[in-house]
Design a protein around this motif. Structure first.
Motif, mmCIF file in Angstrom:
data_model
loop_
_atom_site.group_PDB
_atom_site.id
_atom_site.type_symbol
_atom_site.label_atom_id
_atom_site.label_comp_id
_atom_site.label_asym_id
_atom_site.label_seq_id
_atom_site.Cartn_x
_atom_site.Cartn_y
_atom_site.Cartn_z
ATOM 1 N N SER A 104 -28.317 -23.945 2.716
ATOM 2 C CA SER A 104 -29.315 -22.794 2.092
ATOM 3 C C SER A 104 -30.781 -23.396 2.667
ATOM 4 N N LEU A 105 -30.948 -24.678 3.208
ATOM 5 C CA LEU A 105 -31.994 -25.173 3.759
ATOM 6 C C LEU A 105 -32.442 -24.513 5.322
ATOM 7 N N ALA A 106 -31.672 -23.840 6.064
ATOM 8 C CA ALA A 106 -31.655 -23.109 7.329
ATOM 9 C C ALA A 106 -31.249 -21.840 7.074
ATOM 10 N N THR A 107 -31.629 -20.823 5.757
ATOM 11 C CA THR A 107 -31.449 -19.713 5.638
ATOM 12 C C THR A 107 -32.356 -18.776 6.361
ATOM 13 N N TRP A 108 -33.405 -19.384 6.649
ATOM 14 C CA TRP A 108 -34.357 -18.459 7.119
ATOM 15 C C TRP A 108 -34.251 -18.326 8.749
ATOM 16 N N ARG A 109 -33.237 -19.228 9.483
ATOM 17 C CA ARG A 109 -33.217 -18.921 11.020
ATOM 18 C C ARG A 109 -33.084 -17.974 11.547
ATOM 19 N N PRO A 110 -31.997 -17.089 10.947
ATOM 20 C CA PRO A 110 -31.432 -15.817 11.517
ATOM 21 C C PRO A 110 -32.468 -14.901 11.623
ATOM 22 N N ASN A 111 -33.466 -14.842 10.622
ATOM 23 C CA ASN A 111 -34.647 -14.095 10.881
ATOM 24 C C ASN A 111 -35.911 -14.439 10.677
ATOM 25 N N LEU A 112 -36.004 -15.516 11.712
ATOM 26 C CA LEU A 112 -37.232 -16.299 11.795
ATOM 27 C C LEU A 112 -38.347 -15.697 11.826
ATOM 28 N N ALA A 113 -38.492 -14.724 12.548
ATOM 29 C CA ALA A 113 -39.949 -14.233 13.021
ATOM 30 C C ALA A 113 -40.233 -13.318 11.875
ATOM 31 N N ASN A 114 -39.303 -12.548 10.962
ATOM 32 C CA ASN A 114 -40.097 -11.690 9.920
ATOM 33 C C ASN A 114 -40.359 -12.606 8.831
ATOM 34 N N VAL A 115 -39.352 -13.636 8.498
ATOM 35 C CA VAL A 115 -39.682 -14.596 7.536
ATOM 36 C C VAL A 115 -40.840 -15.401 7.800
ATOM 37 N N GLY A 116 -41.162 -15.747 9.043
ATOM 38 C CA GLY A 116 -42.425 -16.588 9.230
ATOM 39 C C GLY A 116 -43.616 -15.787 9.183
ATOM 40 N N LEU A 117 -43.511 -14.552 9.507
ATOM 41 C CA LEU A 117 -44.633 -13.579 9.362
ATOM 42 C C LEU A 117 -44.865 -13.384 7.908
ATOM 43 N N PHE A 118 -43.877 -13.334 7.094
ATOM 44 C CA PHE A 118 -44.121 -12.957 5.581
ATOM 45 C C PHE A 118 -44.696 -14.528 5.015
ATOM 46 N N ALA A 119 -44.127 -15.324 5.290
ATOM 47 C CA ALA A 119 -44.792 -16.680 4.742
ATOM 48 C C ALA A 119 -46.259 -16.883 5.114
ATOM 49 N N ALA A 120 -46.368 -16.506 6.459
ATOM 50 C CA ALA A 120 -47.794 -16.759 6.785
ATOM 51 C C ALA A 120 -48.968 -15.757 5.992
ATOM 52 N N LEU A 121 -48.444 -14.673 5.675
ATOM 53 C CA LEU A 121 -49.362 -13.689 4.819
ATOM 54 C C LEU A 121 -49.452 -14.255 3.154
ATOM 55 N N LEU A 122 -48.235 -14.991 2.777
ATOM 56 C CA LEU A 122 -48.470 -15.629 1.552
ATOM 57 C C LEU A 122 -49.265 -16.741 1.388
ATOM 58 N N VAL A 123 -49.405 -17.553 2.620
ATOM 59 C CA VAL A 123 -50.201 -18.749 2.614
ATOM 60 C C VAL A 123 -51.611 -18.218 3.057
ATOM 61 N N VAL A 124 -51.909 -17.107 3.397
ATOM 62 C CA VAL A 124 -53.143 -16.511 3.460
ATOM 63 C C VAL A 124 -53.701 -16.299 2.344
ATOM 64 N N VAL A 125 -52.924 -15.384 1.544
ATOM 65 C CA VAL A 125 -53.256 -15.000 0.103
ATOM 66 C C VAL A 125 -53.626 -16.328 -0.753
ATOM 67 N N MET A 126 -52.599 -17.277 -0.701
ATOM 68 C CA MET A 126 -52.775 -18.649 -1.292
ATOM 69 C C MET A 126 -54.250 -19.150 -1.169
#
Length: 267
Positions: A104-126
Protein backbone atom coordinates in the motif's frame (compact mmCIF):
# COMPACT_ATOMS: atom_id res chain seq x y z
CA UNK A 1 -23.82 12.16 -21.81
CA UNK A 2 -22.88 8.90 -23.45
CA UNK A 3 -21.99 6.31 -20.84
CA UNK A 4 -19.51 4.08 -22.63
CA UNK A 5 -17.73 1.63 -20.32
CA UNK A 6 -14.06 2.28 -19.87
CA UNK A 7 -11.52 -0.20 -21.12
CA UNK A 8 -8.90 -1.09 -18.54
CA UNK A 9 -6.25 -1.18 -21.22
CA UNK A 10 -6.89 2.45 -22.11
CA UNK A 11 -5.90 4.65 -19.21
CA UNK A 12 -7.50 7.80 -20.65
CA UNK A 13 -10.91 6.28 -21.51
CA UNK A 14 -13.74 7.79 -19.52
CA UNK A 15 -15.41 5.86 -16.68
CA UNK A 16 -19.14 5.36 -16.34
CA UNK A 17 -20.49 7.42 -13.42
CA UNK A 18 -23.59 5.99 -11.76
CA UNK A 19 -26.28 7.72 -9.73
CA UNK A 20 -26.66 6.57 -6.13
CA UNK A 21 -29.17 7.28 -3.38
CA UNK A 22 -28.50 9.23 -0.19
CA UNK A 23 -28.91 6.04 1.85
CA UNK A 24 -25.75 4.73 0.14
CA UNK A 25 -23.59 6.93 2.39
CA UNK A 26 -24.27 4.94 5.62
CA UNK A 27 -23.44 1.79 3.66
CA UNK A 28 -20.12 3.30 2.57
CA UNK A 29 -19.35 4.24 6.16
CA UNK A 30 -20.12 0.72 7.39
CA UNK A 31 -17.82 -0.67 4.71
CA UNK A 32 -15.11 1.81 5.67
CA UNK A 33 -15.39 0.92 9.34
CA UNK A 34 -15.23 -2.80 8.56
CA UNK A 35 -12.15 -2.27 6.38
CA UNK A 36 -10.53 -0.26 9.17
CA UNK A 37 -11.07 -3.14 11.58
CA UNK A 38 -9.82 -5.71 9.09
CA UNK A 39 -6.88 -3.52 8.15
CA UNK A 40 -5.52 -3.83 11.66
CA UNK A 41 -2.06 -2.44 12.18
CA UNK A 42 -1.76 -1.40 8.53
CA UNK A 43 -4.74 0.96 8.84
CA UNK A 44 -3.58 2.15 12.26
CA UNK A 45 -0.20 3.04 10.77
CA UNK A 46 -1.87 5.61 8.54
CA UNK A 47 -4.04 6.92 11.36
CA UNK A 48 -1.06 7.36 13.67
CA UNK A 49 0.82 9.10 10.84
CA UNK A 50 -1.99 11.66 10.53
CA UNK A 51 -2.06 12.27 14.28
CA UNK A 52 1.74 12.52 14.49
CA UNK A 53 1.75 15.06 11.65
CA UNK A 54 -0.72 17.20 13.59
CA UNK A 55 1.38 17.01 16.76
CA UNK A 56 4.53 17.87 14.78
CA UNK A 57 2.92 20.94 13.21
CA UNK A 58 1.66 22.05 16.61
CA UNK A 59 5.17 21.72 18.03
CA UNK A 60 6.88 23.55 15.16
CA UNK A 61 4.34 26.37 14.97
CA UNK A 62 3.65 26.62 18.71
CA UNK A 63 4.07 30.41 18.61
CA UNK A 64 2.37 31.00 15.26
CA UNK A 65 -1.15 29.69 15.65
CA UNK A 66 -2.44 31.65 12.67
CA UNK A 67 -0.05 29.76 10.42
CA UNK A 68 -0.66 26.53 12.33
CA UNK A 69 -4.43 26.83 11.83
CA UNK A 70 -3.98 27.28 8.09
CA UNK A 71 -1.50 24.43 7.73
CA UNK A 72 -3.43 22.04 9.99
CA UNK A 73 -6.72 22.53 8.19
CA UNK A 74 -4.93 22.76 4.86
CA UNK A 75 -3.24 19.45 5.65
CA UNK A 76 -6.67 17.86 5.33
CA UNK A 77 -6.87 19.20 1.76
CA UNK A 78 -4.14 16.69 0.98
CA UNK A 79 -6.33 13.92 2.38
CA UNK A 80 -7.31 12.41 -1.01
CA UNK A 81 -3.61 11.89 -1.75
CA UNK A 82 -2.44 10.98 1.76
CA UNK A 83 -5.12 8.29 2.15
CA UNK A 84 -4.07 6.58 -1.08
CA UNK A 85 -2.55 3.68 0.79
CA UNK A 86 -5.88 2.97 2.46
CA UNK A 87 -7.53 2.64 -0.95
CA UNK A 88 -5.05 -0.13 -1.70
CA UNK A 89 -5.72 -1.80 1.66
CA UNK A 90 -9.45 -1.79 0.89
CA UNK A 91 -8.71 -3.22 -2.54
CA UNK A 92 -6.68 -6.01 -0.94
CA UNK A 93 -9.53 -6.77 1.47
CA UNK A 94 -12.00 -6.70 -1.42
CA UNK A 95 -9.95 -9.36 -3.20
CA UNK A 96 -9.95 -11.57 -0.12
CA UNK A 97 -6.26 -10.98 0.53
CA UNK A 98 -4.76 -10.22 3.94
CA UNK A 99 -4.15 -6.46 4.17
CA UNK A 100 -0.43 -5.73 3.87
CA UNK A 101 1.13 -2.37 4.58
CA UNK A 102 4.21 -2.60 2.32
CA UNK A 103 2.35 -2.82 -1.03
CA UNK A 104 0.00 0.00 0.00
CA UNK A 105 2.97 2.33 0.54
CA UNK A 106 3.93 1.95 -3.12
CA UNK A 107 0.47 2.03 -4.68
CA UNK A 108 1.32 5.30 -6.45
CA UNK A 109 4.18 3.86 -8.51
CA UNK A 110 2.23 2.38 -11.48
CA UNK A 111 0.73 5.82 -12.23
CA UNK A 112 3.46 8.04 -10.82
CA UNK A 113 3.20 10.91 -13.32
CA UNK A 114 -0.53 11.49 -12.89
CA UNK A 115 -0.58 10.91 -9.14
CA UNK A 116 2.36 13.30 -8.78
CA UNK A 117 0.60 15.94 -10.89
CA UNK A 118 -2.57 15.66 -8.81
CA UNK A 119 -0.62 15.76 -5.55
CA UNK A 120 1.20 18.90 -6.73
CA UNK A 121 -2.17 20.54 -7.44
CA UNK A 122 -3.39 19.72 -3.93
CA UNK A 123 -0.17 21.11 -2.41
CA UNK A 124 -0.63 24.37 -4.31
CA UNK A 125 -4.23 24.66 -3.06
CA UNK A 126 -3.06 23.97 0.50
CA UNK A 127 -0.34 26.65 0.33
CA UNK A 128 -2.78 29.21 -1.08
CA UNK A 129 -5.20 28.44 1.74
CA UNK A 130 -2.44 28.69 4.36
CA UNK A 131 -1.53 32.12 3.04
CA UNK A 132 -5.18 33.19 2.95
CA UNK A 133 -5.58 31.98 6.54
CA UNK A 134 -2.76 34.24 7.74
CA UNK A 135 -4.23 37.24 5.91
CA UNK A 136 -7.67 36.65 7.44
CA UNK A 137 -6.16 36.45 10.93
CA UNK A 138 -4.14 39.62 10.36
CA UNK A 139 -7.07 41.63 9.03
CA UNK A 140 -10.04 40.37 11.02
CA UNK A 141 -8.94 38.85 14.32
CA UNK A 142 -9.14 41.52 17.02
CA UNK A 143 -6.07 41.73 19.23
CA UNK A 144 -3.44 40.55 16.75
CA UNK A 145 -2.31 36.98 16.20
CA UNK A 146 -3.98 34.80 18.84
CA UNK A 147 -3.06 31.71 20.81
CA UNK A 148 -4.71 28.39 20.03
CA UNK A 149 -7.05 28.77 23.03
CA UNK A 150 -8.12 32.23 21.85
CA UNK A 151 -8.92 30.90 18.39
CA UNK A 152 -11.07 28.10 19.81
CA UNK A 153 -12.84 30.51 22.18
CA UNK A 154 -13.53 33.00 19.39
CA UNK A 155 -15.06 30.30 17.19
CA UNK A 156 -17.08 28.53 19.89
CA UNK A 157 -18.41 31.71 21.53
CA UNK A 158 -18.86 33.50 18.19
CA UNK A 159 -17.53 36.64 19.86
CA UNK A 160 -15.83 37.68 16.62
CA UNK A 161 -18.53 36.86 14.05
CA UNK A 162 -16.89 38.65 11.12
CA UNK A 163 -13.66 36.68 11.53
CA UNK A 164 -15.48 33.38 12.06
CA UNK A 165 -17.79 33.79 9.06
CA UNK A 166 -15.05 34.89 6.66
CA UNK A 167 -12.58 32.25 7.86
CA UNK A 168 -15.01 29.37 7.46
CA UNK A 169 -16.42 30.73 4.20
CA UNK A 170 -12.99 30.96 2.57
CA UNK A 171 -11.88 27.65 4.07
CA UNK A 172 -15.12 26.05 2.96
CA UNK A 173 -14.54 27.23 -0.59
CA UNK A 174 -11.12 25.55 -0.74
CA UNK A 175 -12.47 22.40 0.90
CA UNK A 176 -15.40 22.21 -1.53
CA UNK A 177 -13.07 22.72 -4.50
CA UNK A 178 -10.77 19.90 -3.42
CA UNK A 179 -13.69 17.62 -2.58
CA UNK A 180 -15.35 18.11 -5.97
CA UNK A 181 -12.23 17.39 -8.02
CA UNK A 182 -10.95 14.52 -5.87
CA UNK A 183 -13.88 12.57 -4.41
CA UNK A 184 -13.19 9.63 -6.74
CA UNK A 185 -10.12 10.92 -8.61
CA UNK A 186 -7.32 9.21 -6.70
CA UNK A 187 -9.07 5.81 -6.49
CA UNK A 188 -9.52 6.03 -10.28
CA UNK A 189 -5.82 6.74 -10.76
CA UNK A 190 -4.91 3.89 -8.40
CA UNK A 191 -7.31 1.31 -9.81
CA UNK A 192 -7.36 2.11 -13.53
CA UNK A 193 -4.25 4.26 -14.06
CA UNK A 194 -6.52 7.07 -15.24
CA UNK A 195 -4.86 10.35 -16.15
CA UNK A 196 -5.22 13.23 -13.69
CA UNK A 197 -7.46 15.41 -15.89
CA UNK A 198 -9.90 12.59 -16.65
CA UNK A 199 -10.01 11.62 -12.97
CA UNK A 200 -10.76 15.20 -11.88
CA UNK A 201 -13.51 15.59 -14.48
CA UNK A 202 -15.02 12.26 -13.44
CA UNK A 203 -15.11 13.49 -9.84
CA UNK A 204 -16.89 16.67 -10.88
CA UNK A 205 -19.47 14.63 -12.81
CA UNK A 206 -19.94 12.31 -9.83
CA UNK A 207 -20.74 15.34 -7.65
CA UNK A 208 -23.09 16.81 -10.27
CA UNK A 209 -25.00 13.55 -10.68
CA UNK A 210 -25.18 12.78 -6.98
CA UNK A 211 -25.57 16.14 -5.17
CA UNK A 212 -27.48 14.74 -2.17
CA UNK A 213 -25.12 11.83 -1.39
CA UNK A 214 -22.06 14.02 -2.03
CA UNK A 215 -23.28 16.76 0.32
CA UNK A 216 -23.94 14.16 3.02
CA UNK A 217 -20.55 12.51 2.48
CA UNK A 218 -18.80 15.89 2.61
CA UNK A 219 -20.60 16.66 5.89
CA UNK A 220 -19.47 13.31 7.29
CA UNK A 221 -15.86 14.05 6.35
CA UNK A 222 -16.10 17.47 8.01
CA UNK A 223 -17.58 15.93 11.17
CA UNK A 224 -14.88 13.26 11.35
CA UNK A 225 -12.21 15.94 10.85
CA UNK A 226 -13.70 18.07 13.63
CA UNK A 227 -13.67 15.05 15.95
CA UNK A 228 -10.01 14.54 15.11
CA UNK A 229 -9.08 18.14 15.87
CA UNK A 230 -11.28 18.38 18.97
CA UNK A 231 -9.45 15.41 20.49
CA UNK A 232 -6.03 17.02 20.02
CA UNK A 233 -5.45 14.91 16.88
CA UNK A 234 -5.89 11.60 18.74
CA UNK A 235 -9.20 11.02 16.98
CA UNK A 236 -7.45 11.20 13.60
CA UNK A 237 -5.96 7.79 14.37
CA UNK A 238 -9.42 6.36 13.68
CA UNK A 239 -11.30 8.98 11.68
CA UNK A 240 -8.83 9.45 8.82
CA UNK A 241 -8.43 5.74 8.02
CA UNK A 242 -12.22 5.39 8.11
CA UNK A 243 -12.50 8.28 5.65
CA UNK A 244 -9.93 6.67 3.37
CA UNK A 245 -11.55 3.24 3.40
CA UNK A 246 -15.03 4.73 2.99
CA UNK A 247 -13.86 6.71 -0.05
CA UNK A 248 -12.96 3.42 -1.71
CA UNK A 249 -16.49 2.11 -1.17
CA UNK A 250 -17.95 5.36 -2.53
CA UNK A 251 -15.75 4.98 -5.60
CA UNK A 252 -16.87 1.39 -6.12
CA UNK A 253 -20.52 2.39 -5.83
CA UNK A 254 -20.42 5.42 -8.13
CA UNK A 255 -18.07 4.14 -10.84
CA UNK A 256 -19.24 1.22 -12.93
CA UNK A 257 -16.91 -1.71 -13.33
CA UNK A 258 -14.76 -1.85 -16.44
CA UNK A 259 -16.15 -4.00 -19.22
CA UNK A 260 -13.56 -5.14 -21.75
CA UNK A 261 -14.54 -4.34 -25.33
CA UNK A 262 -16.11 -7.24 -27.20
CA UNK A 263 -14.10 -8.29 -30.20
CA UNK A 264 -16.17 -9.06 -33.25
CA UNK A 265 -15.24 -12.10 -35.25
CA UNK A 266 -13.64 -11.35 -38.59
CA UNK A 267 -15.31 -12.91 -41.61
Amino acid sequence: MSETPASESTASSFPVIRRVEVNAVPRWLRGGWQDFRRGGRASLFYGVSFAASGWLMLLVFAKAYALFAGLATGFLLLGPFLTMGMYDLSRQIERGEPPRLAPSLATWRPNLANVGLFAALLVVVMLIWARASIVIFALLFAGGFPSFAEVVLAVVSFEQPEFTIVYFAVGGFFAALVFCISVIAVPLMVERKTDAVTAAIASLIACARNPGPMLLWAACIALLAVIGFATFFIGLIVTMPVVGHTTWHAFRDMVAADVPPVETAKP
